[in-house]
Scaffold this active site. Sequence first.
Site, PDB file in Angstrom:
ATOM      1  N   GLY A  15       0.838  -1.207   0.000  1.00 17.18           N
ATOM      2  CA  GLY A  15       0.000   0.000   0.000  1.00 17.18           C
ATOM      3  C   GLY A  15       0.867   1.250   0.000  1.00 17.18           C
ATOM      4  N   PHE A  18      -1.159   7.087   2.278  1.00 21.30           N
ATOM      5  CA  PHE A  18      -0.487   8.005   3.207  1.00 21.30           C
ATOM      6  C   PHE A  18       0.454   7.253   4.148  1.00 21.30           C
ATOM      7  CE2 PHE A  18      -4.080  10.645   1.936  1.00 21.30           C
ATOM      8  CZ  PHE A  18      -3.419  11.834   1.668  1.00 21.30           C
ATOM      9  N   GLU A 175     -18.992  17.957   2.154  1.00 23.72           N
ATOM     10  CA  GLU A 175     -18.230  18.601   1.074  1.00 23.72           C
ATOM     11  C   GLU A 175     -18.881  18.341  -0.285  1.00 23.72           C
ATOM     12  OE1 GLU A 175     -13.860  18.792   3.235  1.00 23.72           O
ATOM     13  OE2 GLU A 175     -14.361  16.963   2.180  1.00 23.72           O
TER      14      GLU A 175
HETATM   15  C1  LIG Z   1     -13.385  10.754   0.032  1.00 30.85           C
HETATM   16  C2  LIG Z   1     -12.423  10.806   1.183  1.00 30.85           C
HETATM   17  C3  LIG Z   1     -12.141  12.012   1.790  1.00 30.85           C
HETATM   18  C4  LIG Z   1     -11.246  12.077   2.840  1.00 30.85           C
HETATM   19  N1  LIG Z   1     -10.973  13.290   3.412  1.00 30.85           N
HETATM   20  C5  LIG Z   1     -10.028  13.376   4.363  1.00 30.85           C
HETATM   21  C6  LIG Z   1      -9.652  14.650   4.890  1.00 30.85           C
HETATM   22  O1  LIG Z   1     -10.213  15.682   4.504  1.00 30.85           O
HETATM   23  N2  LIG Z   1      -8.655  14.685   5.825  1.00 30.85           N
HETATM   24  C7  LIG Z   1      -8.025  13.552   6.243  1.00 30.85           C
HETATM   25  O2  LIG Z   1      -7.108  13.646   7.050  1.00 30.85           O
HETATM   26  N3  LIG Z   1      -8.385  12.341   5.794  1.00 30.85           N
HETATM   27  C8  LIG Z   1      -9.355  12.223   4.856  1.00 30.85           C
HETATM   28  N4  LIG Z   1      -9.713  10.997   4.366  1.00 30.85           N
HETATM   29  C9  LIG Z   1      -9.129   9.786   4.968  1.00 30.85           C
HETATM   30  C10 LIG Z   1      -7.716   9.518   4.481  1.00 30.85           C
HETATM   31  O3  LIG Z   1      -7.660   9.611   3.081  1.00 30.85           O
HETATM   32  C11 LIG Z   1      -7.310   8.138   4.965  1.00 30.85           C
HETATM   33  O4  LIG Z   1      -7.357   8.130   6.363  1.00 30.85           O
HETATM   34  C12 LIG Z   1      -5.910   7.779   4.503  1.00 30.85           C
HETATM   35  O5  LIG Z   1      -5.878   7.702   3.096  1.00 30.85           O
HETATM   36  C13 LIG Z   1      -5.484   6.455   5.111  1.00 30.85           C
HETATM   37  O6  LIG Z   1      -4.200   6.152   4.658  1.00 30.85           O
HETATM   38  P1  LIG Z   1      -3.768   4.638   4.462  1.00 30.85           P
HETATM   39  O7  LIG Z   1      -2.339   4.667   4.061  1.00 30.85           O
HETATM   40  O8  LIG Z   1      -4.186   3.829   5.616  1.00 30.85           O
HETATM   41  O9  LIG Z   1      -4.671   4.102   3.259  1.00 30.85           O
HETATM   42  P2  LIG Z   1      -4.847   4.658   1.729  1.00 30.85           P
HETATM   43  O10 LIG Z   1      -4.326   6.036   1.657  1.00 30.85           O
HETATM   44  O11 LIG Z   1      -6.222   4.356   1.419  1.00 30.85           O
HETATM   45  O12 LIG Z   1      -3.843   3.727   0.951  1.00 30.85           O
HETATM   46  C14 LIG Z   1      -4.036   2.352   0.826  1.00 30.85           C
HETATM   47  C15 LIG Z   1      -3.229   1.891  -0.385  1.00 30.85           C
HETATM   48  O13 LIG Z   1      -3.209   0.475  -0.393  1.00 30.85           O
HETATM   49  C16 LIG Z   1      -3.418  -0.009  -1.704  1.00 30.85           C
HETATM   50  N5  LIG Z   1      -3.988  -1.335  -1.581  1.00 30.85           N
HETATM   51  C17 LIG Z   1      -5.136  -1.667  -0.947  1.00 30.85           C
HETATM   52  N6  LIG Z   1      -5.337  -2.985  -1.000  1.00 30.85           N
HETATM   53  C18 LIG Z   1      -4.274  -3.505  -1.688  1.00 30.85           C
HETATM   54  C19 LIG Z   1      -3.914  -4.822  -2.084  1.00 30.85           C
HETATM   55  N7  LIG Z   1      -4.668  -5.868  -1.769  1.00 30.85           N
HETATM   56  N8  LIG Z   1      -2.786  -4.988  -2.787  1.00 30.85           N
HETATM   57  C20 LIG Z   1      -1.996  -3.922  -3.131  1.00 30.85           C
HETATM   58  N9  LIG Z   1      -2.301  -2.657  -2.773  1.00 30.85           N
HETATM   59  C21 LIG Z   1      -3.420  -2.457  -2.047  1.00 30.85           C
HETATM   60  C22 LIG Z   1      -4.384   1.019  -2.303  1.00 30.85           C
HETATM   61  O14 LIG Z   1      -4.347   0.994  -3.715  1.00 30.85           O
HETATM   62  C23 LIG Z   1      -3.860   2.319  -1.706  1.00 30.85           C
HETATM   63  O15 LIG Z   1      -2.891   2.921  -2.530  1.00 30.85           O
HETATM   64  C24 LIG Z   1     -10.622  10.899   3.303  1.00 30.85           C
HETATM   65  C25 LIG Z   1     -10.908   9.676   2.704  1.00 30.85           C
HETATM   66  C26 LIG Z   1     -11.792   9.636   1.638  1.00 30.85           C
HETATM   67  C27 LIG Z   1     -12.089   8.317   0.982  1.00 30.85           C
END
Ligand SMILES: Cc1cc2nc3c(=O)[nH]c(=O)nc-3n(C[C@H](O)[C@H](O)[C@H](O)COP(=O)(O)OP(=O)(O)OC[C@H]3O[C@@H](n4cnc5c(N)ncnc54)[C@H](O)[C@@H]3O)c2cc1C
Length: 424
Positions: A15, A18, A175
Amino acid sequence: MDVSTSSRHGVVIVGAGFGGLQAAFGLSGAGVEITLVDRRNHHLFQPLLYQVATASLATSEIAWPIRHLLSDRRDVTTLFATVIGVDADSKCVQLDDGSALPYDTLVLATGARHAYFGHDEWEPFAPGLKTLEDATTLRRRILVAFERAERESDPERRAALLTFVIIGAGPTGVELAGTIAELAQDTLPRDFRNIDTHKTRVVLIEAGPRVLAGFADELSTYALNSLEKIGVEVVLGQAVTECTADGVVYGDNKLDARTIIWAAGVRASPAAEWLNAPADRAGRLQVLPDLTVPGHPDIFAIGDTITIAGPGGDPVPGIAPAAKQQGRYVAGVIRARLAGRTSPPFRYKHAGSLAQIGKRLAVIDFGRIKLRGALAWWIWGIAHIYFLIGVRNRLSVAINWLWIYARDQRAARLITQGSSKVGR
Ligand SMILES: Cc1cc2nc3c(=O)[nH]c(=O)nc-3n(C[C@H](O)[C@H](O)[C@H](O)COP(=O)(O)OP(=O)(O)OC[C@H]3O[C@@H](n4cnc5c(N)ncnc54)[C@H](O)[C@@H]3O)c2cc1C
């Protein structure tokens, strides 16, 4: 597949959102061999996805090729692949092409997706917003609804085409509702001849008692009043009980609407299932205080796919800063372990919550300091531009926003992408 032939400690990060990206950044110069796997070729700035869905920004302004972001890092190999499981006994990640990727340390940062509370059959009628494809699908649906209304002579069918329902009044729902209302009230009126886009109905339905439930009461009341002022109809305390191609049912009400957007539930990626690890009701893996998976000291999990208590006992929120802090923390733990040191448990620091309501309206909750209105909007805008990657994207987004602010024009009003399977 054995991608790494090096004898150095191998870290696989699944992944590049962020959390995962931050872990890779934090391991720079640590003397480890990193393999970063993602099923998409881009890192996505999800907080601005709704701006793509509502034709304010283009897809390339909020996403960057992962390979390019790490092109200067000789210690990182980027793989475009989907992970389908983890074999913890043989310390391998299983990929969708049947191959296996060995690791010494594994970081699972696979995020979450929207969930329909057991009503997956609603998804075709009420798509959610999580990926660029979701955003372009929503943009297609919203713009096509106005185009169809322009050609529709039956008043009831036209009214249904001009009714947009958003389910869930968290930041994303608020939003989306505010921006669709402004699109209809400010951007589109001059462009249509047969319809008056001022008559568009934007209905925001929330099962709980208030909008922006994660914010202080006063900011939530301000957001409600602001939404109503820009023409959004807000329904509180009503759960949607049916979603079809014709509209929604909530309480005793049936509302005909051709565009429904889901901004309500979230379900974690299957990381907990891959490891048969404990999880909460939303599938979030329950990690130990050092963010390792119980029983697997060499496997970390971070971001939206996990749940862990914050300093006050409440769960750490599923937001970008939390995922980034966890990514940085895990990189520190891996470095410390390689140096034979131990690390203190993860401690989350909450910087604040932000939400935009309209083009000059936002709310910011910094805890003791609470801001609303135009000042909050400027701070919201500057903060988001700051967190974007690259000067070109920052400039391009800033210019787009100033253009919308001054002229109500939205540059990305193009029906070009999006799934035709769910589009109408
Ligand atoms: C519409 C929306 C609006 C948001 N607004 C805000 C905001 O205003 N402020 C804020 O702080 N947060 C916001 N968030 C939340 C924030 O985006 C998430 O908390 C953050 O992205 C989490 O980070 P992460 O690394 O856990 O997951 P993600 O950023 O979701 O990254 C997960 C990654 O894993 C990859 N992945 C998943 N499964 C697999 C797999 N099986 N094999 C290979 N790759 C895989 C995906 O492709 C992705 O690139 C928002 C979320 C959404 C959906």
